[in-house]
Design a protein around this motif. Sequence first.
Motif, PDB file in Angstrom:
ATOM      1  N   ARG A  51       0.971  -1.063   0.058  1.00 22.91           N
ATOM      2  CA  ARG A  51       0.082  -0.042   0.190  1.00 22.91           C
ATOM      3  C   ARG A  51       1.038   1.233   0.003  1.00 22.91           C
ATOM      4  NH1 ARG A  51      -2.845  -3.627   2.802  1.00 22.91           N
ATOM      5  NH2 ARG A  51      -2.023  -3.066   4.987  1.00 22.91           N
ATOM      6  N   ASP A  52       1.868   1.339   0.744  1.00 15.88           N
ATOM      7  CA  ASP A  52       2.725   2.271   0.799  1.00 15.88           C
ATOM      8  C   ASP A  52       3.288   2.445  -0.649  1.00 15.88           C
ATOM      9  OD1 ASP A  52       2.586   2.457   3.307  1.00 15.88           O
ATOM     10  OD2 ASP A  52       4.354   1.410   3.828  1.00 15.88           O
ATOM     11  N   ASN A  53       3.716   1.550  -1.329  1.00 13.59           N
ATOM     12  CA  ASN A  53       4.258   1.396  -2.822  1.00 13.59           C
ATOM     13  C   ASN A  53       3.078   2.232  -3.642  1.00 13.59           C
ATOM     14  OD1 ASN A  53       6.377  -0.040  -2.203  1.00 13.59           O
ATOM     15  ND2 ASN A  53       5.746  -1.971  -2.701  1.00 13.59           N
ATOM     16  N   LEU A  54       1.984   1.662  -3.472  1.00 12.23           N
ATOM     17  CA  LEU A  54       0.988   2.312  -4.275  1.00 12.23           C
ATOM     18  C   LEU A  54       0.793   3.620  -4.042  1.00 12.23           C
ATOM     19  CD1 LEU A  54      -1.845  -0.444  -4.278  1.00 12.23           C
ATOM     20  CD2 LEU A  54      -0.176   0.246  -6.108  1.00 12.23           C
ATOM     21  N   SER A  55       0.989   4.241  -2.683  1.00 12.81           N
ATOM     22  CA  SER A  55       0.874   5.642  -2.605  1.00 12.81           C
ATOM     23  C   SER A  55       2.182   6.331  -3.290  1.00 12.81           C
ATOM     24  CB  SER A  55       1.339   5.902  -0.988  1.00 12.81           C
ATOM     25  OG  SER A  55       0.111   5.198  -0.172  1.00 12.81           O
ATOM     26  N   ALA A  56       3.212   5.613  -3.309  1.00 18.70           N
ATOM     27  CA  ALA A  56       4.443   6.406  -4.123  1.00 18.70           C
ATOM     28  C   ALA A  56       4.151   6.456  -5.629  1.00 18.70           C
ATOM     29  CB  ALA A  56       5.777   5.488  -3.842  1.00 18.70           C
ATOM     30  N   LEU A  57       3.417   5.520  -6.084  1.00 18.24           N
ATOM     31  CA  LEU A  57       2.851   5.439  -7.309  1.00 18.24           C
ATOM     32  C   LEU A  57       2.026   6.851  -7.623  1.00 18.24           C
ATOM     33  CD1 LEU A  57       3.303   3.380  -9.617  1.00 18.24           C
ATOM     34  CD2 LEU A  57       0.765   2.652  -9.333  1.00 18.24           C
ATOM     35  N   GLY A  58       1.164   6.973  -6.657  1.00 20.90           N
ATOM     36  CA  GLY A  58       0.111   7.949  -6.779  1.00 20.90           C
ATOM     37  C   GLY A  58       0.813   9.314  -6.684  1.00 20.90           C
ATOM     38  N   ARG A  59       1.854   9.288  -5.819  1.00 18.21           N
ATOM     39  CA  ARG A  59       2.783  10.740  -5.714  1.00 18.21           C
ATOM     40  C   ARG A  59       3.346  10.896  -6.697  1.00 18.21           C
ATOM     41  NH1 ARG A  59       5.145   8.610  -1.179  1.00 18.21           N
ATOM     42  NH2 ARG A  59       3.397   8.652  -0.051  1.00 18.21           N
ATOM     43  N   THR A  60       3.843   9.938  -7.535  1.00 18.41           N
ATOM     44  CA  THR A  60       4.657  10.075  -8.820  1.00 18.41           C
ATOM     45  C   THR A  60       3.902  10.595  -9.726  1.00 18.41           C
ATOM     46  OG1 THR A  60       5.884   7.868  -8.273  1.00 18.41           O
ATOM     47  CG2 THR A  60       6.196   8.681 -10.377  1.00 18.41           C
ATOM     48  N   LEU A  61       2.452  10.186 -10.012  1.00 22.86           N
ATOM     49  CA  LEU A  61       1.616  10.695 -10.811  1.00 22.86           C
ATOM     50  C   LEU A  61       1.436  12.462 -10.481  1.00 22.86           C
ATOM     51  CD1 LEU A  61      -0.991   7.888 -11.392  1.00 22.86           C
ATOM     52  CD2 LEU A  61       0.705   8.887 -13.016  1.00 22.86           C
TER      53      LEU A  61
END
Lengths: 309, 440
Positions: A72-82
């Motif tokens: 879930r932290d990785n997906l947050s990082a993904l969202g932050r990247t976008l």
Amino acid sequence: MRGYHFGGGKSRWAPYLFLLPGLLLYVMIALGPSISTTFFSFTNATGIRGAPVDWVGLDNYKEFLFMGQASRDNLSALGRTLLFCFFVTTIQFSLGLLVAVLVNQKLKGTNFFRTLYFMPVILGAVIQGLIWSLFLYPLGGPMDSILNFFGMSSEFFGGPPTEAFGWVIVVQIWANLGTTMIIFLAGLQTIPSELYEAAEIDGANKWKVFKNVTWPLLTPSVNTNLLLNIIGSLQAWQLFLVLIGYRNGTQVLGYLIYAVGFGQTSGSVTSSFRQGYAAAASIVLFILVLILGTTTQFFLSRRERRILG
Amino acid sequence: MNKKHFVFSLLLVLTILLTACASGTETTDDAQPVEEDVTLRVLVHQNPPMVAFMEEFNQAFEEKYPNVTVDMSVVNANDLSTVTQTRLTANDVDVVDMFAFTNAAQPYMKNVDPPNWQTLIEAGYLMDLTGQPFLDNYYESAIADAGTYNGKVYQINLGTVSYSGLYYNKDLFAQYGVEVPTTYDQLVSACETFTAEGIPCMTAGGKDGWPIFVGAYGLIGSIYPDQEALVEGLWTGSIKWNDEKSMEMWDKMKVYAQDMMEEGASGIAGDAAPGRFASGAVAMFAGGTWYAAAIESAEPAFEWGYIPFPGSDDPEDNKYLFGKYDQGWVIAENSPNKETGLLYLTEFSEQENYAAFVNAVGFFPTQPGVTLDTQIGREVAPYLENFRVGYEQYYVAPKGAGQYANPWASYFAPFGTFDDAEELANKVQEDLQSGLDANQ
């Protein structure tokens, strides 16, 4: 006039042979590592030559996308990247266009400003980071003094994650604005001056000239800049490393890949090098870039055909 | 262009390309005798007093062995492991400064990756030093704890450091009549006094993150003095980060991060913090013993002292200094200069040289008979018998654990985002538990 420059017979192979060195370089530097990354994403590779490398199938992908809170932290990082991509692209693109139009005026000193705006591009990420770390030093740095003058204060890169993240966006735009500006400037200078003269004779005001002459004819530069900004911001990681380091709530995918690949995720202790897992994360980032890049390319090409024929 | 010229040109281009891509170094496994000219390639991490010492040591070594040239490279501490790996695999280094062997997988840990040093040993990159005479110069325990794997010695460890202490400004304490704190209550009271006088209580290199949580080790240590048992308890579930005992730690960490730390500490880089403290502007500095040399260098006349961070209201609980085995030397197994490398370590391990080294860098010695004759040495001497290895050297995160699965004070605002101790404690336990559950 001969139809084929290199002649007939075996000489027809000449262009292919000339292409060969470049092709070999491309395979070694770009394609080869990409294929290797895909392969390593299915292994537990550490990056240490000679250490056993086992095939783990989809385990790295499962762990990255579905295992525990870390996924879930990785997906947050993904969202932050976008989010980073959105802000950097829109601001850098708009500001780059504005600056290009300004430095394209026939005024004294435009060369100085062109150099000034382009200068950050030639600095490396470390120098860029150092400059901004000093400028935003929270105990008496120049920006701190300005804020204090207005009764405000900020912790800058050491402040709350959203604030630190915002400052990296600022630095990223500052660092790359010159490239966007120069591409727009090149585009502006290819527009024939007769078109502007004709528009003026027809009584068009400055906004109408920009809207109906400059903007449509800048289409190739618009396309190039948008794609470069999107891809560049999706892959950004160096400034995060230099300005913030590994800090919860600020990581983007590019930096996360570096951190897990080179054991930088455990505070002051170097953890294991998980390059197989980092390779899987890279592939996820690659898919993201591919989807966004090709979708953007599709719409931009369609627009270009519509405008320029 | 005729065909001959064309083919010749093409071959030339390809040859240049392939030559450029070929490896430029050829190595052999045979150790060269020291009588021949040898360039010994040494890799160390950036630590100004250590680098200065090593430059002097290398010069003396070259004078003693004129046929040896020492080629020392210095890299940032964060890059050391990456550069070490790259240069070891490229056979491009002979002697490497490597941090102690820590964070080993324990029987109670499930599905964890081996630490980097273990992978390097198993891949055959580190030379087996077992039986080398210079090992006898060091404490057996230091060799066993920090440099041994599967019964073989691969590293000589050069010293320990403590990170759970507080530097204090003697002049400010005297000026405001503040006693040096030995309990947590006294520390809070001291901070209140300084703050009321407009003097920031404490500083640390908050921009780098880790100096904030490392500075608070005393708070973890006063509650969990046996940090190896703490890690086992967390993995096996007998200790929770949100149980009553841990909550005391979180409440105090909140005070430490939000009330004791000066405003702006989150923007100070780790290597700038000693200078900030030495300027005399703040009363205390939460930091490791390795900062002592930088403080002295920044302001030689500055009067300072060093105490264990008093995390408990019982002085007996505050007698421990937590820390780690720091750097050590390893030799590359594939080095063509192993004999010279061994000679280098032999020379370095001579008591006189080693004593000069620890006194230069401020490490607590791992050689019997060597004392740390510096101010930091004298400051920590009363606590050395209570030295303990800290949590961070034992802990290995379960795969799938969230990013908040550690007891770090830096999660509190302004360094992080949390304001509520209970909310943070629950989040930390939840992130840890998530990893533990995922590996069941």
